[in-house]
Every structure is written in structure tokens, then in C-alpha cells.
Design a protein around this motif. Structure first.
Motif, PDB file in Angstrom:
ATOM      1  N   UNK A 293      17.618  29.284  55.388  1.00  0.00           N
ATOM      2  CA  UNK A 293      17.068  29.730  56.676  1.00  0.00           C
ATOM      3  C   UNK A 293      18.172  29.948  57.716  1.00  0.00           C
ATOM      4  N   UNK A 294      19.171  29.042  57.717  1.00  0.00           N
ATOM      5  CA  UNK A 294      20.314  29.199  58.630  1.00  0.00           C
ATOM      6  C   UNK A 294      20.998  30.546  58.427  1.00  0.00           C
ATOM      7  N   UNK A 295      21.299  30.838  57.172  1.00  0.00           N
ATOM      8  CA  UNK A 295      22.014  32.082  56.868  1.00  0.00           C
ATOM      9  C   UNK A 295      21.138  33.307  57.117  1.00  0.00           C
ATOM     10  N   UNK A 296      19.868  33.190  56.773  1.00  0.00           N
ATOM     11  CA  UNK A 296      18.931  34.287  57.016  1.00  0.00           C
ATOM     12  C   UNK A 296      18.912  34.624  58.512  1.00  0.00           C
ATOM     13  N   UNK A 297      18.796  33.577  59.337  1.00  0.00           N
ATOM     14  CA  UNK A 297      18.738  33.809  60.791  1.00  0.00           C
ATOM     15  C   UNK A 297      20.043  34.384  61.308  1.00  0.00           C
ATOM     16  N   UNK A 298      21.166  33.924  60.766  1.00  0.00           N
ATOM     17  CA  UNK A 298      22.443  34.490  61.217  1.00  0.00           C
ATOM     18  C   UNK A 298      22.497  35.986  60.940  1.00  0.00           C
ATOM     19  N   UNK A 299      22.038  36.396  59.762  1.00  0.00           N
ATOM     20  CA  UNK A 299      22.025  37.824  59.426  1.00  0.00           C
ATOM     21  C   UNK A 299      21.045  38.587  60.302  1.00  0.00           C
ATOM     22  N   UNK A 300      19.871  38.007  60.483  1.00  0.00           N
ATOM     23  CA  UNK A 300      18.837  38.659  61.293  1.00  0.00           C
ATOM     24  C   UNK A 300      19.314  38.836  62.736  1.00  0.00           C
ATOM     25  N   UNK A 301      19.876  37.758  63.321  1.00  0.00           N
ATOM     26  CA  UNK A 301      20.290  37.856  64.725  1.00  0.00           C
ATOM     27  C   UNK A 301      21.560  38.698  64.884  1.00  0.00           C
ATOM     28  N   UNK A 302      22.392  38.747  63.847  1.00  0.00           N
ATOM     29  CA  UNK A 302      23.580  39.616  63.925  1.00  0.00           C
ATOM     30  C   UNK A 302      23.125  41.065  64.078  1.00  0.00           C
ATOM     31  N   UNK A 303      22.110  41.447  63.323  1.00  0.00           N
ATOM     32  CA  UNK A 303      21.603  42.820  63.414  1.00  0.00           C
ATOM     33  C   UNK A 303      20.926  43.035  64.768  1.00  0.00           C
ATOM     34  N   UNK A 304      20.135  42.064  65.198  1.00  0.00           N
ATOM     35  CA  UNK A 304      19.479  42.173  66.512  1.00  0.00           C
ATOM     36  C   UNK A 304      20.517  42.386  67.601  1.00  0.00           C
ATOM     37  N   UNK A 305      21.575  41.574  67.574  1.00  0.00           N
ATOM     38  CA  UNK A 305      22.585  41.648  68.629  1.00  0.00           C
ATOM     39  C   UNK A 305      23.309  42.979  68.603  1.00  0.00           C
ATOM     40  N   UNK A 306      23.665  43.412  67.413  1.00  0.00           N
ATOM     41  CA  UNK A 306      24.403  44.677  67.312  1.00  0.00           C
ATOM     42  C   UNK A 306      23.618  45.833  67.936  1.00  0.00           C
ATOM     43  N   UNK A 307      22.298  45.787  67.834  1.00  0.00           N
ATOM     44  CA  UNK A 307      21.500  46.918  68.321  1.00  0.00           C
ATOM     45  C   UNK A 307      20.701  46.574  69.582  1.00  0.00           C
ATOM     46  N   UNK A 308      21.001  45.425  70.194  1.00  0.00           N
ATOM     47  CA  UNK A 308      20.396  45.069  71.477  1.00  0.00           C
ATOM     48  C   UNK A 308      18.896  44.828  71.405  1.00  0.00           C
ATOM     49  N   UNK A 309      18.475  44.119  70.366  1.00  0.00           N
ATOM     50  CA  UNK A 309      17.052  43.927  70.105  1.00  0.00           C
ATOM     51  C   UNK A 309      16.712  42.434  70.208  1.00  0.00           C
ATOM     52  N   UNK A 310      15.563  42.103  70.747  1.00  0.00           N
ATOM     53  CA  UNK A 310      15.151  40.697  70.882  1.00  0.00           C
ATOM     54  C   UNK A 310      14.003  40.348  69.936  1.00  0.00           C
ATOM     55  N   UNK A 311      14.079  39.182  69.321  1.00  0.00           N
ATOM     56  CA  UNK A 311      12.958  38.669  68.517  1.00  0.00           C
ATOM     57  C   UNK A 311      11.946  38.056  69.479  1.00  0.00           C
ATOM     58  N   UNK A 312      10.733  38.629  69.547  1.00  0.00           N
ATOM     59  CA  UNK A 312       9.773  38.197  70.572  1.00  0.00           C
ATOM     60  C   UNK A 312       8.556  37.469  69.990  1.00  0.00           C
ATOM     61  N   UNK A 313       8.496  37.323  68.668  1.00  0.00           N
ATOM     62  CA  UNK A 313       7.354  36.601  68.106  1.00  0.00           C
ATOM     63  C   UNK A 313       7.280  36.776  66.611  1.00  0.00           C
ATOM     64  N   UNK A 314       6.252  36.204  66.016  1.00  0.00           N
ATOM     65  CA  UNK A 314       6.106  36.334  64.576  1.00  0.00           C
ATOM     66  C   UNK A 314       5.132  35.337  64.014  1.00  0.00           C
ATOM     67  N   UNK A 315       5.294  35.070  62.719  1.00  0.00           N
ATOM     68  CA  UNK A 315       4.407  34.155  62.023  1.00  0.00           C
ATOM     69  C   UNK A 315       5.199  33.542  60.872  1.00  0.00           C
ATOM     70  N   UNK A 316       4.967  32.258  60.615  1.00  0.00           N
ATOM     71  CA  UNK A 316       5.711  31.558  59.569  1.00  0.00           C
ATOM     72  C   UNK A 316       4.716  30.893  58.641  1.00  0.00           C
ATOM     73  N   UNK A 317       4.748  31.257  57.364  1.00  0.00           N
ATOM     74  CA  UNK A 317       3.783  30.701  56.420  1.00  0.00           C
ATOM     75  C   UNK A 317       4.467  30.335  55.111  1.00  0.00           C
ATOM     76  N   UNK A 318       3.774  29.532  54.325  1.00  0.00           N
ATOM     77  CA  UNK A 318       4.262  29.200  52.999  1.00  0.00           C
ATOM     78  C   UNK A 318       3.446  29.976  51.979  1.00  0.00           C
TER      79      UNK A 318
END
Ligand code: ADP
Ligand code: MG
Length: 307
Positions: free
Chosen positions: A98-123
Motif C-alpha cells: 500500500x505504501x508503494x502503491x500510494x507513492x506511485x499514485x501520488x507521484x502521478x497526481x503531483x506531476x499533473x496537478x491532480x488531487x485525490x478527493x475521495x473513493x472507496x476501500x473494500x476487501x
């Protein structure tokens, strides 16, 4: 770890906020004040492990790619990406994944000036990631698939077939193009007022270009000698190179049609991505392939989701 601690720890406010997001992660919904005279552009794309990426893909790359493929769809409308929502189904909680996934996800968000504003987490039994992307485009100006005109050039950004080659040669430097696609966000909005139609290439040029031809009710000739390919492909037979370049998926380049006059103007502005004219729009329906003016058989197919 409980659902709420996962959300707090991994997904909440890790990066720059958008000024017009009034409420982000933490309430029942997010709140955004739309800019004046803009239309909301919204799309969603799901990545399923083993189907849309090999199971060996790093968590960082999965995070990057799940955002990038959606920003590519926003760019393909000529729109500017603004924010994303993330619905993730995890078979189990692995903190370093999850740590690495988020680092990749936020790296892309930052590069393109995009904010994560919500979602859903399930198993659930399969790792599945759905990202919804939101963007803005000046009212009435979005570039759709249906505007191609007879005589327009067909143009693509970047190189074709890199990702498909990378998938067949895991470990090769071109695997980076499979794992870390670069959505052409700058180019996409630059094309407002220039391009007559546009699509992003996810299922292979042949298949995706066909969507433009169908929506615009026109035909086209593709000039195979003009396909932009990486030098790693140049030792292959011509047929093999074409196979990667026109039938390989996951390019996430933009394919657009544009009048010759507009193309000249566009080139004078020196867009920051390489562009190649690979063919032209005609009135005769269907898609023809030529190599140095000689017609070639069309026995290539793009990616089929329900094959
Ligand atoms: P609800 O039960 O009202 O649907 P949730 O408990 O699912 O709300 O989510 C709580 C908050 O956390 C919401 O603001 C939601 O958008 C956010 N959220 C949940 N999962 C994610 C995720 N994977 N990424 C980003 N935000 C998330
Ligand atoms: Mg609720």
C-alpha cells in the motif's frame, strides 16, 4: 488494520490541494466549486490484476498507471485534469504494498496537478483498482471522436508499440513505457481549437482509430512507413514492427485529426512532444494501410476485452 485507519494513513491529504475543492476525503461526498464557463469532463477506468497489468508489476507502477490511464482519457478530450476518486479492492492488507502503491499514485497526481478527493476501500478476492478522473474544458470546446474531416491529417504523439514490446520483453527498458505511461495532458489542451477529433490509444492504433472513423463517418489511409517506433523495434521484420505499432495496446499516446493548415500553425508553436503525421482522412469508408504507396493487407487486430 481497519478501513478507516487505511483511509487516514494512506489516502488522506498527501499532496497539494486544489483551491476549488471545498471538501475532500472524510465526508460522505466531496465538494467542488466548478470554474465558470467550463464543462465537467469525467471518466473512469478499472485495472484488474492479471488482466490489465501482469501480477509481477510493482505496486508503485500500479499506482502510477491507475491514475495515468484516466488522465489520458481526460487529455483526449482537450480537457485539463483536476481531481480523482479511487475505488480499490484489496485481497489482503499488505502495508508495504500500500505504501508503494500510494507513492506511485501520488507521484502521478503531483506531476499533473491532480488531487485525490475521495473513493472507496473494500476487501475482495482480486486486486482491482478503479479510478474516476474529473477535469474541465471550456464550454462547447471538448474534442470528441466525431469531428474528423476529409483531407485532415492523422497525427499521433510520441512512439507507438513501446508498451506492447515491453510486455513481450519484461525486463527490457521499454517495460517502463508499459508500467509508467505518460498521459499527454499538455498536448491535449494545446489541441483545443486545432484538432478536429481525438482519441487516446489504449487498445492499439488500428482499433482506436477505427472509433474516430466510425464516429465521424469517414475513412482513412495509414502510411506504415511513417509510424514512429523505438529503435529497439527496428531490428524486427517490418510486419512485426507494424504489429507492435498498430495492434499493440497500452500506448496512451494521443491520436488526433487536424487540417493541414492547423497542423502547420500547431508546429510553429513547437509542442513539447514529438508528433508524427501517419495518414489522412478520406471519404471512402474503411481503413487502408499502405507502405510506400503500396497497399498492404489489413490482418492486425487490437486488444479485445471480451475475446
Ligand atoms: P461512506 O461510508 O460514506 O461511503 P467511506 O467510509 O467509504 O464513506 O469513506 C470515508 C471517506 O474516505 C470518504 O470521504 C471517501 O471518499 C474516502 N475514501 C474511502 N476510500 C478511499 C480511497 N481508497 N481513496 C480516497 N478516499 C477514500
Ligand atoms: Mg456515507
Amino acid at each position: 488494520m481497519a478501513e478507516f485507519s487505511i483511509i487516514d494513513r494512506y489516502f488522506k491529504q498527501k499532496h497539494a490541494r486544489q483551491s476549488n475543492v471545498n471538501l475532500g476525503i472524510g465526508d460522505d461526498s466531496a465538494l467542488i466549486t466548478p470554474p465558470e464557463n467550463q464543462q465537467l469532463v469525467i471518466c473512469t477506468d478499472t485495472l484488474v490484476e492479471g488482466r490489465h497489468f501482469p501480477s509481477s508489476t510493482t505496486a508503485h507502477a500500479v499506482g502510477w498507471k491507475s491514475v495515468a490511464v484516466n488522465l489520458s482519457d481526460i487529455a483526449a478530450m482537450g480537457a485539463t485534469p483536476h481531481s480523482i476518486l479511487l475505488a480499490i479492492t484489496l485481497p489482503k492488507i499488505q502495508e508495504d504494498w500500500l505504501d508503494n502503491f500510494c507513492q506511485g499514485l501520488f507521484a502521478c497526481c503531483e506531476q499533473y496537478g491532480v488531487e485525490l478527493i475521495g473513493g472507496d476501500t473494500t476487501q475482495g478476492p482480486h486486486l482491482t483498482i478503479s479510478v474516476t478522473a474529473l477535469g474541465w474544458v471550456p464550454k462547447g470546446q471538448a474534442i470528441t471522436r466525431s469531428g474528423a474531416e476529409i483531407g485532415d491529417y492523422i497525427v499521433v504523439s510520441g512512439q507507438l508499440g513501446d508498451a506492447a514490446f515491453g510486455l513481450q520483453h519484461l525486463g527490457h527498458p521499454l517495460q517502463k513505457r508499459l508500467d509508467y505511461p505518460t498521459p499527454r495532458c499538455e498536448l491535449g489542451k494545446h489541441l483545443l481549437g486545432f484538432a478536429s477529433s481525438m482519441i487516446d490509444l489504449s487498445d492499439g492504433l488500428i482499433q482506436d482509430l477505427q472509433h474516430i472513423l466510425n464516429a465521424s463517418n469517414v475513412g482513412a489511409t495509414l502510411q506504415l512507413e511513417n509510424l514512429p517506433t523505438d529503435h529497439a523495434l527496428h531490428s524486427l521484420s517490418r510486419q512485426q514492427q507494424w504489429q507492435y505499432a498498430i495492434a499493440g495496446g497500452d500506448d496512451y499516446e494521443l491520436c488526433f485529426t487536424i487540417s493541414p493548415e492547423n497542423y502547420k500553425k500547431l508546429c510553429l508553436q513547437k509542442p513539447n512532444v514529438s508528433l508524427s503525421v501517419i495518414g489522412y482522412i478520406e471519404s471512402a469508408l474503411g481503413l487502408r494501410l499502405t507502405y510506400q504507396n503500396e497497399e498492404q493487407a489489413l490482418n492486425f487486430h487490437g486488444y479485445q476485452h471480451f475475446a
